[in-house]
Design a protein around this motif. Structure first.
Motif, PDB file in Angstrom:
ATOM      1  N   ASN A  56       0.526  -4.205  -6.919  1.00  0.00           N
ATOM      2  CA  ASN A  56       1.647  -4.883  -6.321  1.00  0.00           C
ATOM      3  C   ASN A  56       0.965  -6.125  -5.312  1.00  0.00           C
ATOM      4  O   ASN A  56       1.994  -6.461  -4.522  1.00  0.00           O
ATOM      5  CB  ASN A  56       2.795  -3.923  -5.685  1.00  0.00           C
TER       6      ASN A  56
ATOM      7  N   ARG B 225      -4.578  -2.809  -5.251  1.00  0.00           N
ATOM      8  CA  ARG B 225      -3.180  -2.327  -5.642  1.00  0.00           C
ATOM      9  C   ARG B 225      -2.490  -3.097  -6.633  1.00  0.00           C
ATOM     10  O   ARG B 225      -2.909  -4.459  -6.825  1.00  0.00           O
ATOM     11  CB  ARG B 225      -2.259  -2.519  -4.264  1.00  0.00           C
TER      12      ARG B 225
ATOM     13  N   THR C  39       5.999  -2.327   0.650  1.00  0.00           N
ATOM     14  CA  THR C  39       5.726  -0.851   0.831  1.00  0.00           C
ATOM     15  C   THR C  39       5.833  -0.342   2.213  1.00  0.00           C
ATOM     16  O   THR C  39       6.674   0.542   2.684  1.00  0.00           O
ATOM     17  CB  THR C  39       4.405  -0.416   0.521  1.00  0.00           C
TER      18      THR C  39
ATOM     19  N   ASP D 170       1.419   3.695  -5.350  1.00  0.00           N
ATOM     20  CA  ASP D 170       0.753   3.018  -4.437  1.00  0.00           C
ATOM     21  C   ASP D 170       1.061   3.357  -2.787  1.00  0.00           C
ATOM     22  O   ASP D 170       0.367   3.247  -2.192  1.00  0.00           O
ATOM     23  CB  ASP D 170       1.352   1.318  -4.730  1.00  0.00           C
TER      24      ASP D 170
ATOM     25  N   SER E  51      -1.692   4.190  -0.251  1.00  0.00           N
ATOM     26  CA  SER E  51      -1.884   3.634   0.851  1.00  0.00           C
ATOM     27  C   SER E  51      -1.816   4.237   2.165  1.00  0.00           C
ATOM     28  O   SER E  51      -2.561   4.204   3.192  1.00  0.00           O
ATOM     29  CB  SER E  51      -0.740   2.383   0.827  1.00  0.00           C
TER      30      SER E  51
END
Length: 238
Positions: free
Chosen positions: A36, A34, A109, A203, A207
């Protein structure tokens, strides 16, 4: 052609740094890591330091300045992620949901997802999905249980895990009816909300897709295991 056997250790370190740069970007592009998370800036930090070391044999300031700047940006990214994560708080219920259902999702997230849903106390008889009807919500059963029926026959039981993950993103018809069997604690979020988040956050979309696919795979494996198990014959009674 480069003769690697004649290169100094520092020059080899520089080449390794280039490999890490390219590898990190490739993994990001293919969704293996990812943007982030900690991994991407950490790989870039190591790569920049290796390339900087490789410049010792043929030093030049422009290339060195580029690597120093890249290392500084990577350090800033790592610190920013740490500070961002340290400010996030999760209840005990949320921590259990993340650990069981979303283990690879980043904390920011996961926090964003949890903020969009609600926790409910579901009573026995509550229908979570109805066979043949469009799935409108994704549920996660934390405590309690639910019966899964297809064609009127009970085919499975859910004690902890997702409900509706196979069809919620497409609002497709459910393949089975899932009914709460005992007082249960459930997190629920609408499919409309999930699709909106997925469209605005790549993202999140990646995910969530990974975790829902994982849940679906585990259910299919368990279903196949039960179907392949030999039927138990009753004991003979004279």
């Amino acid at each position: 052609m480069i003769a690697f056997d004649t290169l100094t250790p520092l020059a080899l370190a520089g080449f390794l740094g280039v490999v890490l740069y390219v590898g990190a970007y490739a993994m990001l592009a293919f969704g293996a890591i990812r943007g982030n998370g900690y991994v991407y800036p950490a790989l870039n930090l190591v790569a920049s330091l290796l390339v900087l070391a490789g410049l010792a044999d043929a030093f030049n300031w422009p290339a060195a300045a580029l690597q120093i700047g890249w290392a500084a940006i990577s350090v800033f990214g790592i610190v920013r992620i740490y500070l961002q994560n340290s400010r996030l708080n999760f209840s005990e219920e949320e921590q259990t949901l993340i650990a069981y259902g979303l283990p690879r999702m980043s904390k920011p997230t996961a926090r964003n997802l949890l903020n969009r849903g609600v926790w409910v106390n579901a009573e026995p008889g509550t229908i979570l999905t109805a066979e043949g009807e469009c799935v409108t919500h994704l549920h996660f059963m934390l405590h309690g249980s639910a019966a899964v029926k297809s064609g009127g026959a009970e085919i499975a039981e859910i004690k902890r895990g997702f409900v509706g993950e196979m069809n919620v993103m497409e609002a497709a018809p459910a393949s089975a009816t899932v009914t709460v069997a005992e007082p249960s604690r459930i997190f629920t979020v609408s499919g409309t909300t999930l699709r909106s988040l997925a469209e605005s956050d790549a993202d999140f979309a990646s995910s969530l897709s990974v975790h829902l696919a994982r849940s679906t795979k585990e259910k299919l494996i368990e279903a196949n295991r039960k179907l392949s198990a030999p039927a138990r014959t009753p004991d003979h009674v004279d």
